[in-house]
Design a protein around this motif. Structure first.
Motif, PDB file in Angstrom:
ATOM      1  N   GLY A   1     -22.899  67.698 -10.230  1.00 14.52           N
ATOM      2  CA  GLY A   1     -21.931  67.765  -9.146  1.00 14.52           C
ATOM      3  C   GLY A   1     -21.839  66.487  -8.346  1.00 14.52           C
ATOM      4  N   SER A   2     -22.521  65.436  -8.783  1.00 12.07           N
ATOM      5  CA  SER A   2     -22.444  64.143  -8.126  1.00 12.07           C
ATOM      6  C   SER A   2     -21.434  63.284  -8.902  1.00 12.07           C
ATOM      7  CB  SER A   2     -23.841  63.524  -8.130  1.00 12.07           C
ATOM      8  OG  SER A   2     -23.842  62.298  -7.446  1.00 12.07           O
ATOM      9  N   ALA A   3     -21.318  61.998  -8.559  1.00 12.54           N
ATOM     10  CA  ALA A   3     -20.388  61.127  -9.285  1.00 12.54           C
ATOM     11  C   ALA A   3     -21.091  60.470 -10.461  1.00 12.54           C
ATOM     12  CB  ALA A   3     -19.833  60.063  -8.357  1.00 12.54           C
ATOM     13  N   ALA A   4     -20.350  60.268 -11.556  1.00 17.25           N
ATOM     14  CA  ALA A   4     -20.907  59.653 -12.753  1.00 17.25           C
ATOM     15  C   ALA A   4     -21.501  58.278 -12.443  1.00 17.25           C
ATOM     16  CB  ALA A   4     -19.823  59.532 -13.832  1.00 17.25           C
ATOM     17  N   ILE A   5     -20.831  57.508 -11.571  1.00 14.84           N
ATOM     18  CA  ILE A   5     -21.327  56.162 -11.270  1.00 14.84           C
ATOM     19  C   ILE A   5     -22.705  56.194 -10.595  1.00 14.84           C
ATOM     20  CG2 ILE A   5     -19.196  54.822 -11.209  1.00 14.84           C
ATOM     21  CD1 ILE A   5     -18.970  55.347  -8.246  1.00 14.84           C
ATOM     22  N   VAL A   6     -22.980  57.261  -9.832  1.00 18.27           N
ATOM     23  CA  VAL A   6     -24.300  57.372  -9.199  1.00 18.27           C
ATOM     24  C   VAL A   6     -25.382  57.483 -10.274  1.00 18.27           C
ATOM     25  CG1 VAL A   6     -25.749  58.840  -7.731  1.00 18.27           C
ATOM     26  CG2 VAL A   6     -23.400  58.337  -7.052  1.00 18.27           C
ATOM     27  N   GLY A   7     -25.079  58.217 -11.353  1.00 21.97           N
ATOM     28  CA  GLY A   7     -26.031  58.356 -12.453  1.00 21.97           C
ATOM     29  C   GLY A   7     -26.254  57.047 -13.193  1.00 21.97           C
ATOM     30  N   ALA A   8     -25.160  56.272 -13.386  1.00 16.71           N
ATOM     31  CA  ALA A   8     -25.293  54.983 -14.064  1.00 16.71           C
ATOM     32  C   ALA A   8     -26.151  54.033 -13.222  1.00 16.71           C
ATOM     33  CB  ALA A   8     -23.916  54.373 -14.312  1.00 16.71           C
ATOM     34  N   LEU A   9     -25.936  54.084 -11.896  1.00 19.57           N
ATOM     35  CA  LEU A   9     -26.737  53.269 -10.978  1.00 19.57           C
ATOM     36  C   LEU A   9     -28.211  53.669 -11.068  1.00 19.57           C
ATOM     37  CD1 LEU A   9     -26.497  51.222  -8.491  1.00 19.57           C
ATOM     38  CD2 LEU A   9     -26.662  53.269  -7.095  1.00 19.57           C
ATOM     39  N   ALA A  10     -28.467  54.978 -11.063  1.00 18.01           N
ATOM     40  CA  ALA A  10     -29.848  55.463 -11.148  1.00 18.01           C
ATOM     41  C   ALA A  10     -30.503  54.990 -12.443  1.00 18.01           C
ATOM     42  CB  ALA A  10     -29.877  56.986 -11.052  1.00 18.01           C
ATOM     43  N   ALA A  11     -29.758  55.023 -13.551  1.00 14.04           N
ATOM     44  CA  ALA A  11     -30.303  54.556 -14.838  1.00 14.04           C
ATOM     45  C   ALA A  11     -30.702  53.085 -14.743  1.00 14.04           C
ATOM     46  CB  ALA A  11     -29.278  54.760 -15.950  1.00 14.04           C
ATOM     47  N   GLY A  12     -29.880  52.289 -14.054  1.00 20.03           N
ATOM     48  CA  GLY A  12     -30.200  50.880 -13.885  1.00 20.03           C
ATOM     49  C   GLY A  12     -31.439  50.681 -13.027  1.00 20.03           C
ATOM     50  N   LEU A  13     -31.550  51.439 -11.920  1.00 16.66           N
ATOM     51  CA  LEU A  13     -32.719  51.359 -11.036  1.00 16.66           C
ATOM     52  C   LEU A  13     -33.990  51.635 -11.821  1.00 16.66           C
ATOM     53  CD1 LEU A  13     -31.441  53.347  -7.916  1.00 16.66           C
ATOM     54  CD2 LEU A  13     -31.939  50.891  -8.025  1.00 16.66           C
ATOM     55  N   VAL A  14     -33.895  52.609 -12.718  1.00 22.75           N
ATOM     56  CA  VAL A  14     -35.049  53.051 -13.476  1.00 22.75           C
ATOM     57  C   VAL A  14     -35.449  51.994 -14.522  1.00 22.75           C
ATOM     58  CG1 VAL A  14     -35.523  54.672 -15.357  1.00 22.75           C
ATOM     59  CG2 VAL A  14     -34.824  55.530 -13.104  1.00 22.75           C
ATOM     60  N   LEU A  15     -34.455  51.470 -15.249  1.00 15.08           N
ATOM     61  CA  LEU A  15     -34.778  50.480 -16.295  1.00 15.08           C
ATOM     62  C   LEU A  15     -35.159  49.124 -15.689  1.00 15.08           C
ATOM     63  CD1 LEU A  15     -32.305  51.208 -19.228  1.00 15.08           C
ATOM     64  CD2 LEU A  15     -34.643  52.001 -18.879  1.00 15.08           C
ATOM     65  N   ALA A  16     -34.830  48.916 -14.415  1.00 15.96           N
ATOM     66  CA  ALA A  16     -35.251  47.684 -13.750  1.00 15.96           C
ATOM     67  C   ALA A  16     -36.768  47.637 -13.618  1.00 15.96           C
ATOM     68  CB  ALA A  16     -34.600  47.575 -12.377  1.00 15.96           C
ATOM     69  N   ARG A  17     -37.400  48.794 -13.719  1.00  8.53           N
ATOM     70  CA  ARG A  17     -38.858  48.858 -13.578  1.00  8.53           C
ATOM     71  C   ARG A  17     -39.572  48.765 -14.922  1.00  8.53           C
ATOM     72  NH1 ARG A  17     -39.754  50.149  -8.337  1.00  8.53           N
ATOM     73  NH2 ARG A  17     -41.914  50.750  -8.554  1.00  8.53           N
TER      74      ARG A  17
END
Lengths: 394, 394
Positions: A241-257
């Motif tokens: 129920g959130s926006a798709a772009i929020v999920g893409a951002l989260a994926a980037g935050l995660v792979l940045a680590r």
């Protein structure tokens, strides 16, 4: 896809790329962020002028891929620890930055003689900051990694999530005339829970993925797996129920680590260079220039209302920047919150279809969304703190 | 695009990427080209088995972008002078390689008790070599730049153009029952004229473009302009009655003669790595596995016809390799001509819709197209001349 559709798509994609880069370059030469040129190219190439970039499924799909990969790239460039550190400030900035424009939009619309439902829709359409535009400008002027940049990004994410809650509430209001507090709270809870879970589960998952594909022999496994990860993040966010772009951002935050962060960034860069401009061109292409003619009698009330909404929309978000605390430049944060984008346009569209927004009000909202978007790049460039690091080299 | 469509697309794109790379890696580990794994992943993920990669507009569009950029990359890796040098051999190989499978397909179908129109359609569907599959395999095993590789590529291009002429003729035959020689010659002339003109006009145009964008300051102007050039090449080819992929290939040949060739290749590589596998997965996804069951009584005649068509299709193309002259390995050239791809499937589709191909014959043609495609990668890998350069590193 048949022959004619393919031809239209190829021409539109090529025109968006060439026009976007040409105007982006021109913007850069006059000291503005390239994204401003891409938006302008969209207006020129869009259906209301040259018609070279029609808003067909094909172009909208490429634009969607572009904005998802852009936000994925932004996530990769972002330090999660820093983002969490500014979380409190960001949420306060987001809430103030939604309340003020909502109130302003509501009052201006009521004062123009329209009813409460119309005014609520207008107010709601002015609430959500566009993460895409704001993060692209921050990245271009080398401010993404600063404290101000992180607060803006954090607030834009919070604001996107809250904006979707407002959207859910307002849509229901338009459909049924009433709405439950439970529905609203549930939507908000789900979205925040998704982001929290995505990061908690995502960090070990991302590390496993990177280790797993690290042993591959065929070409491009790392970048393909990373992008698949981002697409699944986007899908998860949309499902929650959130926006798709929020999920893409989260994926980037995660792979940045992970330790392959820089390899992923390097392979991703040309892909974003090709797809992201199509998103900004497609946003510009949605401007109908007929409404920009101030001498046409029937466009004057819409233009006046648009002007008033742009003022309250800009001032409200700008003021929200001063809700921030700590050693930060509040005016820069406020300016970063100004652009409205796709979420504002979605509100306007739903309002128009449900009958809540009469044609001139709809036009005014769309114009105000665009005006705030076009205002932001020069505003951010002008207010950029002098102590910031140099703009990233091209 | 609405919410559900976006979700389906995101899942399909991610599944195609992960599945394609995973199976590609497995294929590589057992000594086969990665593209074989991608085709197999498509069969598994496609609508007839797991259903994770439905053939929606979104996926077909990404696949189309993938095959266009792949052919663009192949063009960039190809030396135009060498391609022209082998032109005569390539055209002879192409013509023989179309005549033999056509004849074989016609005779087998007539012998199975079907009429002349059906037999002509079957023969025609077996004529066109898939440039996409063959060039991908050649590139993977490091044979693209060899004389054999160039003959195969040249013959596949000639064959694609001639295949479209055959398609025009056969479609007209199905629609009206008769066809003019003038129409056929005109279509052939137009396609070859386009390729010739594209290269003559394209070389100075490409040099100008590269010099012009060389002065740009914003990110990714070179790669975006190069891709726009490829898209416009594809559009031009499609408008000239040729195939879009031929235009993308021509754009690559042209930009290979500029001094930014290597920069374009470097930026293009990750983009092709992400998009091209989606094309091969989407080809695999078109296999309906129900027809592969040999114990089902109603699939047996189709399977037998498919087997016969696969044999004549493979032997005919393989024999065409021996029409080549000079110091080359003819068997390798013949093997390179074997895969049929999208053009064969288009023939089958039109034949089915026009009523010229009854269901079991349609199924047999589709199966034969896939069998030749699946046969090629291991065949090419096995027949690769020992004196060839090492496979390109990943």
């Amino acid at each position: 896809m048949d022959h004619g559709e393919l031809g239209t798509f190829l021409l539109a994609f090529a025109a968006a790329l060439l026009g976007g880069k040409l105007f982006g370059e021109l913007a850069e030469r006059i000291g503005q962020p390239a994204v401003l040129g891409e938006l302008a190219a969209g207006v020129l190439l869009g259906p209301s002028l040259l018609g070279l970039v029609p808003l067909t499924t094909g172009i909208l799909l490429v634009a969607e891929i572009g904005v998802l990969l852009l936000l994925f790239e932004v996530g990769l460039e972002t330090d999660l620890t820093e983002l969490i550190r500014v979380g409190g400030v960001a949420i306060v900035v987001a809430v103030v930055g939604m309340a003020l424009p909502f109130l302003g939009g509501y009052l201006v619309t009521r004062a123009s003689g329209f009813g409460a439902l119309t005014a609520i829709f207008v107010g709601a359409a002015l609430t959500a900051t566009s993460i895409g535009i704001t993060s692209r400008v921050l990245s271009e002027i080398g401010m993404l990694a600063t404290r101000e940049g992180q607060i803006i990004l954090g607030a834009a994410v919070a604001d996107d999530i809250l904006g979707l809650v407002v959207l859910a509430v307002v849509s229901r209001l338009a459909a049924t005339g009433s709405v439950g507090v439970g529905t609203a709270l549930r939507a908000a809870g789900l979205s925040f829970a998704f982001l929290f879970l995505a990061i908690v589960v995502g960090v070990p998952l991302g590390r496993f993925l990177v280790r797993f594909v690290g042993r591959a022999r065929v070409r491009g496994v790392l970048v393909a797996a990373a992008i698949a990860f981002a697409l699944l993040g986007a899908l998860g966010a949309a499902k929650a129920g959130s926006a798709a772009i929020v999920g893409a951002l989260a994926a980037g935050l995660v792979l940045a680590r992970t330790d392959r962060r820089h390899d992923i960034q390097k392979a991703l860069e040309p892909i974003v260079d090709v797809f992201a401009p199509v998103f900004f061109v497609s946003i510009g292409a949605q401007v109908d220039v007929r409404y920009l003619n101030p001498v046409a009698a029937n466009s004057r009330p819409a233009l006046l209302l648009a002007l008033a909404l742009t003022v309250v929309g800009t001032v409200g978000k700008f003021a929200a920047g001063f809700a921030a605390w700590g050693k930060v430049r509040c005016s820069f944060i406020g300016a970063g919150m100004v652009p409205r984008g796709e979420v504002g346009l979605i509100f306007a569209q739903i309002g128009k279809e449900s009958g809540a927004l009469p044609e001139p009000v709809f036009v005014a909202v769309v114009l105000a969304v665009f005006a705030t978007t076009f205002l932001t790049p020069p505003l951010l460039a002008a207010l950029r703190p002098a102590r910031s690091p140099a703009a990233r080299p091209n």
